[in-house]
Enzyme design. Structure first.
Site, short mmCIF file in Angstrom:
data_model
loop_
_atom_site.label_atom_id
_atom_site.label_comp_id
_atom_site.label_asym_id
_atom_site.label_seq_id
_atom_site.Cartn_x
_atom_site.Cartn_y
_atom_site.Cartn_z
CB SER A 47 -8.37 0.89 5.60
OG SER A 47 -9.05 2.11 5.53
CB SER B 283 -8.11 3.63 2.58
OG SER B 283 -7.29 3.02 3.57
CE LYS C 96 -4.00 1.93 2.50
NZ LYS C 96 -4.84 1.82 3.71
#
Lengths: 483, 476
Positions: free
Chosen positions: A178, A154, A79
């Site tokens: 997330s 996210s 990420k």
């Protein structure tokens, strides 16, 4: 054999048996990325040349007969809010569009030490703020299951990359769901460990008392393999736990064993039962899953978490307060976006931040600044901290007599683009199942329980702090039962 | 009118730890700009602070030395504000729960000892340094960013510039004694802000508080307080209450200048720093630190007065710096005459140090050598003036007094036979002086002694010279 269809642990076995070379594995995934990215947009940056170099290094190690570490030769998606030395780290923000970190996050060091290969940086909501990956400065990620809906967020890039076979395993970060929610939306497994199990050093803070690195895989075993590689005490992160957590062992003998469900004590919070999903099919799927636990010998009991009803407000006050402070360092002075036009220092700050941050980030900074302001801090931030303690105590009581809590991950199906972003409060509400876990610092795993209207729906298994083993075993048992 | 001045001080002290407060960067002054930085002190995305234990220990030392209550837990908070020298957009500091609570510093006034109470001492990190060039650029150096600081906040217990100076002197001496800071104002390792206002007792009026910043010497503190005293008095007398202001000291103008008016308190949105879990400070640890502290200056002063019979002033000077007091006590190991040794140090030694702009730490003279010199003079081996000359030589070369005396043939001449020849010659050449003396001009004797000393190259024993000279004059 399609290499990219393999699970990470399968690839690893084939690498160790010399059926596959690391070069083959990396090349296959780079090819898959090239093929899928135009539709999915899971990656912000690729690390192609270095990944191939690393693959050669691993192959040489194999040729020399050297000992291989657990992630040997495996491509990992990271990420893009986790800093990588000499590899652009953007947080999906214009603010850090060209930011190249001079250091590696501890988790990245761990991956490299374990012979893993960082193949690229995955998309996310800007600074991990969002639940759809739509707030990214680099455009939204599409859900590989159905490109007409969001992948969740996210960590939508990591979840989508794993779901699209672009990587077998990936890292995300989970501040209020997330990792678990995008895992649920993309039909993969997402594991959020207890706060303190994985170092946050080098993970760009969003809300630093809630943030925790989580892992993705296409099955429980892969998510755990990824976790084993990155967990552990780090003296550079004072909030990381000194508890020595042994590797969560998943060898072939006890893998996916139904016996893990036998006699475990499962709690169902009444508050969630009363809330229900407005989608009857999702609710049915959940009840079916509970039945599977029961049929395999688990003991189901209803419990009450009386302060759960305040969890969302508590979360949003604490999260935004911390956001407002954590994002203050992005001021255009030392790195990141600096406005071209300014006359005074105040204008330099204002213009750089106005241009560098997107709407959602600004909304949270403003809300948090308000919550921390003199005269308001007492009734917002400080009160939220007190309620946080009450919520933790609710869970302490629950886990005194139970092993795991079952719930939905999200009460809604993956939604269409632009449908929720227009109504942030509606999107915030969908977080009710995931945020209390971060507020209390617990561990939790999201795994597929089926599909509704062709879209994946996840089951959330939550455990007490540092009780990863319990949720992993329950997840392995459930996974076996629904196979 | 009966005016009363009310002064409170806020002092920032940089701790001389090996590392910065939250990272492993060296804590050293004077390195090339931005060479002592890392992701943590630069506030790069993702970097996290880790508390330096030494910094905490130093702060506790200070807390104990100033008689504070030491907290059993360290809680760090974020003080949020934007400034270019602040890398994270917040300073890690302490808000509601300072490490050290209360405490006091004693100062000696003519009317006796006065206790200046402290509000608190807390720990925090320093910021970077900003310099503005003539071309209108602002340059930032982050070497200082993250250096550990303690902020010492006094209560408004001081009533004059002199009291503030005494307070600062004591504070500085103590901090240096306990080894937590170099306390060099010129390097910025001690920085002081003054809060001042004036009360008109008769009319029951008081002026609003001014905060004076940018004071980079104790002299400036004194001058600024004196300037503000007068300014506030004038304002009160003119019926003006003055306004709450932040001012800075302008050294060239010799006055304070308005920086900004204060409208309400600034909102720093203090919040607990979740990156730093509270650190436990056990009573055992505090006790261990207390035991490791050296004798503090005011205790040592009392001991010097009681055991050595020194005056309060002498004891005060000798204990002002730890090194000086150690030097003094070292010499006493070789010569058991505290007053004599004190006279030498208070006189010639300190004068020479001052002339050379040196600190006692810089002295080349070993304590035993100074003791030997004092003994040479005391025993009449060399006279007092020669002693001073030898001391000068010792300062410059670090040679032993015996060697200097031997090399330069300075041994005092006490032999009457040797001296009477010189005396005779001097008298023969200065008959007018003998006449003057006999006519009652006592000064003539001094002249004659001077001539004799000159002829003996300063080596004559003055007592013997005096005795022989009188005998010889009486004969004539």
């Amino acid at each position: 054999m399609e290499i990219t269809n393999l699970k990470a642990w399968e690839m690893k076995d084939k690498l160790f048996n010399k059926e596959l070379s690391s070069r083959e594995i990396i090349e296959a995934h780079l090819k898959k990325i090239e093929e899928k990215e135009p539709q999915i947009n899971a990656f912000i940056s690729l690390n192609k040349d270095n990944a191939l170099k690393e693959a050669n290094r691993i192959d040489e190690k194999i040729a020399r007969g050297e000992r291989l570490e657990v992630l040997a030769g495996l491509p990992v998606g990271i990420k893009d809010n986790i800093v990588t030395k000499n590899l652009r780290t953007t947080c999906a923000s214009r603010m850090l569009e060209n930011f190249i970190p001079p250091y590696d996050a501890t988790v990245i060091e761990n991956i490299k030490r374990k012979d893993g290969i960082v193949i690229g940086k995955t998309n996310l909501d800007e600074f991990a703020m969002g639940a759809s990956t739509e707030t990214s400065y680099f455009g939204p990620t599409k859900n590989p299951v159905n490109t007409g809906v969001v992948p969740g967020g996210s960590s939508g890039g990591s979840a989508a990359a794993v779901a699209a076979n672009e990587v077998p395993i990936a890292l995300g970060s989970d501040t209020g769901g997330s990792v678990r929610q995008p895992a649920s939306y993309c039909g993969v497994v997402g594991l959020k460990p207890t706060y303190g199990v994985v170092s946050r050093y080098g993970v760009v803070s969003m809300a630093n008392t809630l943030d925790q690195v989580g892992t993705f895989g296409r099955d429980v075993r892969d998510a755990v393999l990824m976790l084993n590689a990155v967990k552990g005490y780090d003296r550079r992160d004072s909030t990381s736990s000194k508890k020595v957590i042994p590797d969560f062992l998943i060898d072939k003998d006890n893998y996916n064993d139904l016996k893990y469900l036998k006699d475990i004590k499962v709690a169902l919070p009444k508050e969630y039962v009363e809330l229900k999903s407005s989608n009857k099919d999702i609710q049915d799927l959940f009840e079916k899953s509970v039945k599977i636990f029961e049929d395999n010998g688990a003991k189901i009991e209803y419990i009450s978490l009386p302060h759960l009803k305040y969890a969302l407000e508590t979360y949003y006050i604490i999260m935004t307060s911390e956001v407002s402070s954590n994002l203050a360092r992005f001021d255009g002075i030392r790195y990141g976006h600096r406005a071209e036009k300014y006359d005074t220092i105040t204008e330099l700050y204002t213009n750089s931040r106005t241009e560098g941050f997107g709407e959602e980030v600004k909304r949270r900074i403003m809300t948090g600044t308000y919550s921390l302001s003199a005269g308001y801090a007492e009734e917002h931030y400080k009160k939220a901290l007190k309620v946080r303690t009450l919520i933790k105590e609710d869970y302490d009581r629950a886990f005194a007599n139970h092993d795991v809590i079952l719930s939905l991950v999200s009460p809604i199906l993956p939604f269409g683009f632009d449908s929720m972003i227009k109504d942030p409060v509606e999107m915030y509400k969908a977080d009710l199942y995931t945020v209390p876990i971060n507020v209390a610092g617990l561990c939790s795993i999201s795994l597929p329980m089926g599909r509704v209207d062709g879209l994946p729906v996840g089951l959330q298994i939550t455990g007490d702090r540092f009780m990863e083993e319990k949720i992993i075993k329950a997840a392995l048992g459930y996974e076996r039962a629904v196979l | 009118m009966a005016f009363k001045t009310i002064v409170g001080l806020e002092i920032h002290v940089e701790l001389s730890t090996k590392h910065k407060m939250f990272c492993n960067c060296p804590n050293e002054y004077g390195a090339e700009a931005n060479t002592q930085t890392c992701p943590i002190c630069l506030g790069l995305p993702g970097a996290l602070p880790v508390v330096d234990k030494e910094a905490v220990e130093y702060a506790i030392r200070a807390g104990i030395a100033f008689n504070c209550e030491i907290s059993n837990v360290i809680r760090m908070d974020r003080k949020n504000y934007f400034y270019p020298d602040l890398t994270k957009g917040y300073q890690i500091s302490q808000a509601d729960l300072p490490l050290c609570d209360g405490g006091y510093v004693e100062i000696e006034l003519e009317e006796g000892t006065k206790k200046i109470s402290l509000n608190r001492i807390h720990i925090e990190e320093d910021t970077g340094k900003q310099t503005h060039t003539d071309e209108g650029l602002s340059l930032l150096d982050f070497n200082r960013c993250g250096v550990p600081l303690i902020e010492i906040v006094s209560n408004p217990d001081m009533n004059s510039a002199e009291e503030a100076r005494l307070f600062l002197d004591n504070l500085k001496d103590t901090l240096k004694y306990i080894g937590v800071s170099d306390v060099r104002m010129e390097e910025g390792s001690l920085r002081c802000d003054v809060n001042i206002n004036i009360v008109d007792k008769e009319r029951g009026l008081k002026s609003n508080i001014s905060e004076i910043k940018n004071l980079n010497s104790f002299k400036a503190v004194v001058k600024a307080i004196e300037f503000e005293e007068k300014r506030h008095k004038d304002l009160l007398e003119a019926g003006d209450n003055s306004e709450k202001e932040t001012r800075r000291w302008d050294e060239t103008k010799g006055e304070t200048v308005l920086m900004r008016k204060k409208f309400g308190a600034s909102d720093y949105r203090f919040a607990f720093d979740g990156d730093i879990p509270p650190v436990d400070v056990s009573d055992e640890w505090i006790e261990e630190i207390r035991k490791s502290l050296p004798e503090l200056p005011h205790h040592k002063k009392e001991r010097f007065m009681n055991s050595y019979g020194l005056s309060s002033y002498d004891a005060g000077v000798l204990t002002q710096s730890k090194e000086l007091s150690l030097f003094f006590e070292e010499i006493l190991k070789y010569i058991d005459d505290p007053n004599l040794v004190s006279n030498w140090i208070m006189g010639d030694v300190l004068r020479r140090l001052k002339e050379n702009e040196q600190e006692i730490e810089d002295i080349k003279i070993a304590s035993k050598d100074l003791a030997d010199l004092i003994i040479l003079v005391r025993d009449g081996k060399i006279n007092n003036n020669t002693g001073k000359k030898v001391l000068r030589e010792m300062f410059d070369t670090g040679k032993t007094p015996d060697l200097i005396v031997k090399e330069q043939g300075l041994v005092q001449i006490s032999d009457e036979g040797a001296l009477s020849g010189i005396i005779e010659e001097v008298l023969n050449n200065n008959e007018q002086s003998i006449i003057d003396f006999k006519n009652g001009k006592d000064r003539a004797i001094g002249f004659l002694v001077g001539q004799i000393m000159k002829a003996s190259k300063g080596k004559a024993n003055p007592q013997v010279v005096n005795k022989l000279l009188m005998e010889e004059i009486n004969k004539r």
